[in-house]
Design a protein around this motif. Structure first.
Motif, PDB file in Angstrom:
ATOM      1  N   SER A   1      16.369  59.747  43.046  1.00 53.44           N
ATOM      2  CA  SER A   1      15.371  60.710  43.527  1.00 53.44           C
ATOM      3  C   SER A   1      15.968  61.561  44.657  1.00 53.44           C
ATOM      4  CB  SER A   1      14.125  59.988  44.034  1.00 53.44           C
ATOM      5  OG  SER A   1      14.353  59.427  45.312  1.00 53.44           O
ATOM      6  N   LEU A   2      17.070  61.072  45.238  1.00 53.20           N
ATOM      7  CA  LEU A   2      17.717  61.803  46.344  1.00 53.20           C
ATOM      8  C   LEU A   2      18.863  62.684  45.846  1.00 53.20           C
ATOM      9  CD1 LEU A   2      17.761  58.895  48.956  1.00 53.20           C
ATOM     10  CD2 LEU A   2      16.051  60.677  48.663  1.00 53.20           C
ATOM     11  N   VAL A   3      18.873  62.916  44.529  1.00 53.06           N
ATOM     12  CA  VAL A   3      19.847  63.867  43.968  1.00 53.06           C
ATOM     13  C   VAL A   3      19.339  65.280  44.253  1.00 53.06           C
ATOM     14  CG1 VAL A   3      20.689  64.818  41.774  1.00 53.06           C
ATOM     15  CG2 VAL A   3      20.781  62.360  42.163  1.00 53.06           C
ATOM     16  N   GLY A   4      20.265  66.187  44.548  1.00 55.38           N
ATOM     17  CA  GLY A   4      19.880  67.571  44.839  1.00 55.38           C
ATOM     18  C   GLY A   4      20.179  67.914  46.285  1.00 55.38           C
ATOM     19  N   MET A   5      19.862  69.145  46.670  1.00 56.41           N
ATOM     20  CA  MET A   5      20.159  69.557  48.047  1.00 56.41           C
ATOM     21  C   MET A   5      19.247  68.838  49.029  1.00 56.41           C
ATOM     22  SD  MET A   5      21.367  73.406  48.338  1.00 56.41           S
ATOM     23  CE  MET A   5      20.255  74.344  47.350  1.00 56.41           C
ATOM     24  N   ASP A   6      19.815  68.311  50.114  1.00 56.31           N
ATOM     25  CA  ASP A   6      18.981  67.607  51.079  1.00 56.31           C
ATOM     26  C   ASP A   6      18.191  68.623  51.908  1.00 56.31           C
ATOM     27  OD1 ASP A   6      21.172  68.082  53.210  1.00 56.31           O
ATOM     28  OD2 ASP A   6      19.624  66.952  54.272  1.00 56.31           O
ATOM     29  N   SER A   7      17.002  68.180  52.345  1.00 52.72           N
ATOM     30  CA  SER A   7      16.060  69.133  52.949  1.00 52.72           C
ATOM     31  C   SER A   7      16.501  69.593  54.339  1.00 52.72           C
ATOM     32  CB  SER A   7      14.673  68.498  53.016  1.00 52.72           C
ATOM     33  OG  SER A   7      14.754  67.255  53.686  1.00 52.72           O
ATOM     34  N   MET A   8      17.330  68.802  55.036  1.00 53.01           N
ATOM     35  CA  MET A   8      17.713  69.146  56.410  1.00 53.01           C
ATOM     36  C   MET A   8      18.912  70.109  56.458  1.00 53.01           C
ATOM     37  SD  MET A   8      15.790  67.226  58.501  1.00 53.01           S
ATOM     38  CE  MET A   8      14.598  65.934  58.288  1.00 53.01           C
ATOM     39  N   GLN A   9      19.992  69.743  55.739  1.00 55.29           N
ATOM     40  CA  GLN A   9      21.243  70.498  55.855  1.00 55.29           C
ATOM     41  C   GLN A   9      21.562  71.358  54.628  1.00 55.29           C
ATOM     42  OE1 GLN A   9      23.936  69.460  58.327  1.00 55.29           O
ATOM     43  NE2 GLN A   9      22.458  68.284  59.496  1.00 55.29           N
ATOM     44  N   GLY A  10      20.842  71.127  53.550  1.00 55.66           N
ATOM     45  CA  GLY A  10      21.129  71.868  52.317  1.00 55.66           C
ATOM     46  C   GLY A  10      22.404  71.416  51.633  1.00 55.66           C
ATOM     47  N   PHE A  11      22.833  70.161  51.922  1.00 55.90           N
ATOM     48  CA  PHE A  11      24.050  69.654  51.284  1.00 55.90           C
ATOM     49  C   PHE A  11      23.705  69.064  49.912  1.00 55.90           C
ATOM     50  CE2 PHE A  11      27.107  66.287  50.342  1.00 55.90           C
ATOM     51  CZ  PHE A  11      28.294  66.971  50.491  1.00 55.90           C
ATOM     52  N   PRO A  12      24.473  69.449  48.867  1.00 54.27           N
ATOM     53  CA  PRO A  12      24.162  68.896  47.544  1.00 54.27           C
ATOM     54  C   PRO A  12      24.584  67.425  47.440  1.00 54.27           C
ATOM     55  CG  PRO A  12      26.056  70.355  47.410  1.00 54.27           C
ATOM     56  CD  PRO A  12      25.584  70.397  48.828  1.00 54.27           C
ATOM     57  N   ARG A  13      23.612  66.564  47.113  1.00 53.97           N
ATOM     58  CA  ARG A  13      23.912  65.133  47.030  1.00 53.97           C
ATOM     59  C   ARG A  13      23.796  64.668  45.570  1.00 53.97           C
ATOM     60  NH1 ARG A  13      19.855  62.741  51.521  1.00 53.97           N
ATOM     61  NH2 ARG A  13      18.367  63.746  50.140  1.00 53.97           N
ATOM     62  N   GLY A  14      24.806  63.974  45.101  1.00 52.12           N
ATOM     63  CA  GLY A  14      24.766  63.384  43.755  1.00 52.12           C
ATOM     64  C   GLY A  14      24.648  64.403  42.636  1.00 52.12           C
ATOM     65  N   THR A  15      25.093  65.630  42.872  1.00 49.63           N
ATOM     66  CA  THR A  15      24.968  66.659  41.832  1.00 49.63           C
ATOM     67  C   THR A  15      26.234  66.763  40.982  1.00 49.63           C
ATOM     68  OG1 THR A  15      25.709  68.279  43.442  1.00 49.63           O
ATOM     69  CG2 THR A  15      23.345  68.091  43.126  1.00 49.63           C
ATOM     70  N   PHE A  16      27.350  66.285  41.516  1.00 53.37           N
ATOM     71  CA  PHE A  16      28.652  66.303  40.817  1.00 53.37           C
ATOM     72  C   PHE A  16      28.989  67.696  40.288  1.00 53.37           C
ATOM     73  CE2 PHE A  16      26.488  62.205  40.074  1.00 53.37           C
ATOM     74  CZ  PHE A  16      27.199  61.466  41.017  1.00 53.37           C
ATOM     75  N   GLY A  17      28.613  68.696  41.023  1.00 53.73           N
ATOM     76  CA  GLY A  17      28.951  70.070  40.633  1.00 53.73           C
ATOM     77  C   GLY A  17      28.056  70.654  39.552  1.00 53.73           C
ATOM     78  N   ILE A  18      27.052  69.903  39.117  1.00 51.01           N
ATOM     79  CA  ILE A  18      26.160  70.434  38.066  1.00 51.01           C
ATOM     80  C   ILE A  18      25.073  71.289  38.733  1.00 51.01           C
ATOM     81  CG2 ILE A  18      24.579  69.816  36.184  1.00 51.01           C
ATOM     82  CD1 ILE A  18      26.133  67.105  36.060  1.00 51.01           C
ATOM     83  N   LEU A  19      25.110  72.581  38.455  1.00 54.42           N
ATOM     84  CA  LEU A  19      24.188  73.509  39.132  1.00 54.42           C
ATOM     85  C   LEU A  19      22.724  73.182  38.835  1.00 54.42           C
ATOM     86  CD1 LEU A  19      25.987  76.938  38.680  1.00 54.42           C
ATOM     87  CD2 LEU A  19      25.662  75.680  40.799  1.00 54.42           C
ATOM     88  N   GLU A  20      22.467  72.707  37.622  1.00 52.58           N
ATOM     89  CA  GLU A  20      21.077  72.427  37.212  1.00 52.58           C
ATOM     90  C   GLU A  20      20.455  71.292  38.020  1.00 52.58           C
ATOM     91  OE1 GLU A  20      23.565  72.940  35.159  1.00 52.58           O
ATOM     92  OE2 GLU A  20      22.962  74.153  33.438  1.00 52.58           O
ATOM     93  N   LEU A  21      21.296  70.540  38.761  1.00 54.61           N
ATOM     94  CA  LEU A  21      20.760  69.416  39.538  1.00 54.61           C
ATOM     95  C   LEU A  21      20.546  69.765  41.010  1.00 54.61           C
ATOM     96  CD1 LEU A  21      22.764  66.352  38.120  1.00 54.61           C
ATOM     97  CD2 LEU A  21      20.415  66.985  37.644  1.00 54.61           C
ATOM     98  N   TYR A  22      20.858  71.000  41.402  1.00 57.86           N
ATOM     99  CA  TYR A  22      20.753  71.357  42.824  1.00 57.86           C
ATOM    100  C   TYR A  22      19.317  71.283  43.350  1.00 57.86           C
ATOM    101  CZ  TYR A  22      25.583  72.576  43.790  1.00 57.86           C
ATOM    102  OH  TYR A  22      26.936  72.498  44.019  1.00 57.86           O
ATOM    103  N   ASP A  23      18.327  71.522  42.470  1.00 58.63           N
ATOM    104  CA  ASP A  23      16.928  71.433  42.910  1.00 58.63           C
ATOM    105  C   ASP A  23      16.389  70.015  42.790  1.00 58.63           C
ATOM    106  OD1 ASP A  23      16.719  74.039  43.605  1.00 58.63           O
ATOM    107  OD2 ASP A  23      16.008  74.705  41.634  1.00 58.63           O
ATOM    108  N   GLY A  24      17.247  69.070  42.508  1.00 64.01           N
ATOM    109  CA  GLY A  24      16.817  67.684  42.304  1.00 64.01           C
ATOM    110  C   GLY A  24      16.665  67.387  40.824  1.00 64.01           C
ATOM    111  N   LEU A  25      16.371  66.116  40.533  1.00 59.01           N
ATOM    112  CA  LEU A  25      16.187  65.742  39.128  1.00 59.01           C
ATOM    113  C   LEU A  25      14.858  66.314  38.638  1.00 59.01           C
ATOM    114  CD1 LEU A  25      17.145  61.980  38.707  1.00 59.01           C
ATOM    115  CD2 LEU A  25      18.203  63.933  37.617  1.00 59.01           C
ATOM    116  N   PRO A  26      14.854  67.062  37.540  1.00 56.86           N
ATOM    117  CA  PRO A  26      13.583  67.591  37.032  1.00 56.86           C
ATOM    118  C   PRO A  26      12.735  66.445  36.475  1.00 56.86           C
ATOM    119  CG  PRO A  26      15.361  68.096  35.519  1.00 56.86           C
ATOM    120  CD  PRO A  26      15.992  67.437  36.694  1.00 56.86           C
TER     121      PRO A  26
END
Lengths: 502, 162
Positions: free
Chosen positions: A180-205
């Motif tokens: 559930s913590l995949v995607g950009m973090d709300s504080m720093q905007g760092f992509p977590r657990g996305t492995f470079g997949i752009l579709e995961l930047y907003d979190g897991l759909p």
């Protein structure tokens, strides 16, 4: 606490012609699915959820509520006719319903079941209308620390009560929290657990994940069978007998009231579930009955107890789901997900921010309860046939609907692959007894838990969790929900061993 | 323990994902990693607990027979033999997953409607329907889906000539 304007707004929303149509549609679909053993309302809700996004949010929520309510009642149909519960909550219905059907009184048993279901559901719905705003007002005292503890408590309840193995429940919950913590973090905007997949930047759909876990995994299991239900049902043709059954059920006034109260109270406890409610009500009915020797041989009193209780549980379970955001079963977890997706956020501020929507949901529950009796009886016999549709037709068609559902949420082809991956993972979880509802709830609650945790420690450090009584109570309840089930299971196994030894 | 290795599939998968997640976020600011790190530590501890518990259990033949993927006799033989038997038992499910992956490729290149048609023509026989029936039912279902997407004006990818 009770806002007359919101109540009227809820009623106004519900009695719109379009909304009523979707209520009926949801009711019909829930009834079909409830009548199919092994394919429960949570599976259908997962498949339908993306399509409800095409609807107005009120229509969608009302349809989902009606689906949820009718599926609980329809679960009794296969329990009575073929001795297989349509939903987990109707397990106890088999005890008296099937013996009645074997005596050639299937129509009578259906009549008893639907009348009891209607009374139980109505009682549960009205009690929910009375209790939910009170609980909502109380929940307003929750700050970040309490919200964090509430989320953790919800996860602990679902992870320990929805499966047989607390350790596996906790493991899968932790995994759900992490993803559930995949995607950009709300504080720093760092992509977590996305492995470079752009579709995961907003979190897991949520939709593709949910469809995969509940829908795709289910069709993999369906392929093993030629039909969903294999046993032929004894006939339930006579409408007169159905009416006789209804009249008979309404004569057991004390059982109806007692079981409805038991069911509603158990429903309000997150995670307790309809199965517990109906078995407790059944044992109480037997204990207070003047003819306990008839129980287990097709006694209408027992059927009244089980069916009024399990429908009351289903309605009562919506109270913690709406006011605390704590669902206790896969169906209520899906209800929670549906509300989130339509922009309605259950939780402590639900009766402040979404008062009209809250009453719309609760009144649609009342209306759907009434429909059980009105439409349930003529539909019951015909919908049973769905369980006998060959899976060689069902599986490919449902698969295409799943692809469409996964894609239509964000219009990303990537979501189809995500749905397949989560479907395979869901199937693995089911094979090895990891509770999938716990995984889904962790995915839903994860971001809320993280943001409240960070906010709480910024306000008062780690000690903040021990400063409020509510937080400490929730902490103790969490510990109890984690320790209680394994201790009870251990005690039960010890009792069984002692019994076997003697 | 040797015969219960399959119980470790889920913990191994979750741990693998957790490790990959950690590799991506390590060294970042405290607010970024605080909660994920706590969850990963807890997850690793729970995985260890599951492994420890499974290693203490005696091989449970009765339970093995109850699991859906274990037909009687499936546990006998070497690992490749067991794998071959597993594939044979689950050929339809494997076929469906392969078709779904194929659908994804076709969806991107040929669009929703053609991908549906091809998928249904192949998925119906995979589920046990005859080829002739599959062509008829597959075409009818694909046409019905085409009508639905047109009716609700769903924005699905299509090939230029459709």
């Amino acid at each position: 606490m009770y806002d007359a304007q919101a109540i009227l707004g809820g009623l106004h929303n519900l009695f719109d012609l379009g909304t009523l149509f979707w209520l009926l549609a949801g009711f019909g679909m829930g009834f079909v699915v409830g009548a199919i053993p092994g394919f429960n309302d949570a599976n259908l809700m997962a498949i339908l959820l993306p399509f409800t996004l095409l609807l107005d949010p009120t229509d969608a929520i009302v349809a989902m509520t009606a689906l949820y309510c009718s599926a609980q009642a329809a679960g009794s149909i296969p329990a009575i006719l073929i001795n297989i519960p349509g939903t987990p909550g109707t397990s106890a219905t088999c005890l008296e319903g099937y013996p009645l059907a074997r005596q050639g009184r299937a129509a009578f048993a259906l009549g008893v079941s639907f009348a009891a279901s209607t009374v139980g559901a109505l009682f549960g719905a009205f009690t929910s209308i009375a209790i939910a705003p009170v609980l909502g007002t109380f929940a307003l005292q929750f700050g970040p620390a309490e919200m964090f503890m509430l989320g953790v408590f919800g996860l602990s309840v679902v992870s320990s009560l929805t499966g047989d193995d607390t350790l596996k429940g906790l493991l899968i919950t932790c995994f759900g929290l992490l993803i559930s913590l995949v995607g950009m973090d709300s504080m720093q905007g760092f992509p977590r657990g996305t492995f470079g997949i752009l579709e995961l930047y907003d979190g897991l759909p949520m939709i593709p994940v949910l469809i995969g876990l509940f829908g795709f995994s289910e069709i993999l299991f369906l392929m093993k069978r030629t039909r969903i239900a294999q046993t032929a049902a004894p006939g339930a043709r006579s409408f007169r007998e159905v009416v006789d059954g209804m009249k008979q059920a309404l004569r057991y006034k004390t059982t109806l009231l007692r079981s409805s109260v038991i069911g509603t109270m158990i429903g309000i406890v997150p995670g307790a579930g309809a199965a517990i409610g109906s078995f407790v009500a059944y044992s109480q009915a037997k204990q207070w009955s003047k003819t306990p020797e008839k129980f287990g041989k097709g006694h209408p009193d027992g059927l009244v107890a089980t069916d009024s209780a399990n429908n009351a549980v289903a309605c009562g379970a919506l109270v913690p789901t709406l006011t605390l955001g704590l669902p206790g079963s896969s169906s209520t977890t899906l209800m929670l997900a549906a509300l989130f997706l339509h922009g309605v956020r259950p939780g402590p501020r639900f009766f402040i921010n979404f008062q009209t929507e809250a009453y719309t949901i609760l009144f649609s529950l009342v209306l759907a309860s009434l429909l059980i009796m009105l439409f349930g009886l003529p539909l019951a016999r015909h919908f049973q046939a769905v369980a006998f549709v060959p899976t060689r037709f069902l599986v490919p068609i449902v698969a295409v609907l799943l692809f469409l559902g996964a894609y239509a949420w964000r219009y990303f082809a990537f979501d189809i692959i995500l749905m397949i991956v989560f479907g395979l993972f869901g199937a693995l979880c089911k094979v090895y007894n990891y509770p999938v509802p716990a995984l889904l709830l962790a995915i839903i609650l994860g971001p809320m838990i993280e943001s409240n945790f960070l906010r709480a420690i910024r306000i008062g450090g780690y000690g903040t969790f021990f400063q409020s009584e509510l937080s400490i109570i929730l902490m103790l309840l969490t510990a109890l929900s984690l320790v209680g089930p394994p201790v009870l299971r251990y005690r039960n196994s010890r009792t069984l061993k002692t019994g076997a030894g003697q | 323990m040797g015969r219960r290795w399959h119980e470790l599939i889920v913990p191994a998968l979750t741990l693998g994902v957790a490790m990959a997640y950690w590799l991506q976020v390590r060294g970042q600011a405290r607010t970024v990693v605080l909660v994920p790190l706590g969850v990963i530590v807890l997850l690793a501890a729970l995985c260890l607990a599951v492994v420890w518990r499974e290693s203490r259990k005696a091989p449970d033949r009765a339970a093995d027979r109850r699991t859906p993927q274990a037909a009687p006799g499936a546990r006998s033989g070497s690992l490749p033999e067991q794998a071959a038997a597993w594939v044979k038992r689950h050929r339809r499910e494997i076929g469906l997953v392969a078709l779904c992956l194929g659908y994804y490729a076709a969806f991107q290149r040929l669009g929703f409607h053609i991908a549906n048609l091809l998928f249904l023509w192949l998925a119906f026989p995979n589920s046990g329907l005859r080829w002739t029936q599959a062509i008829v039912y597959g075409t009818l279902t694909a046409v019905a889906l085409y009508a639905v997407t047109e009716l609700v004006q769903l924005n699905v990818p299509t090939v230029p000539w459709l």
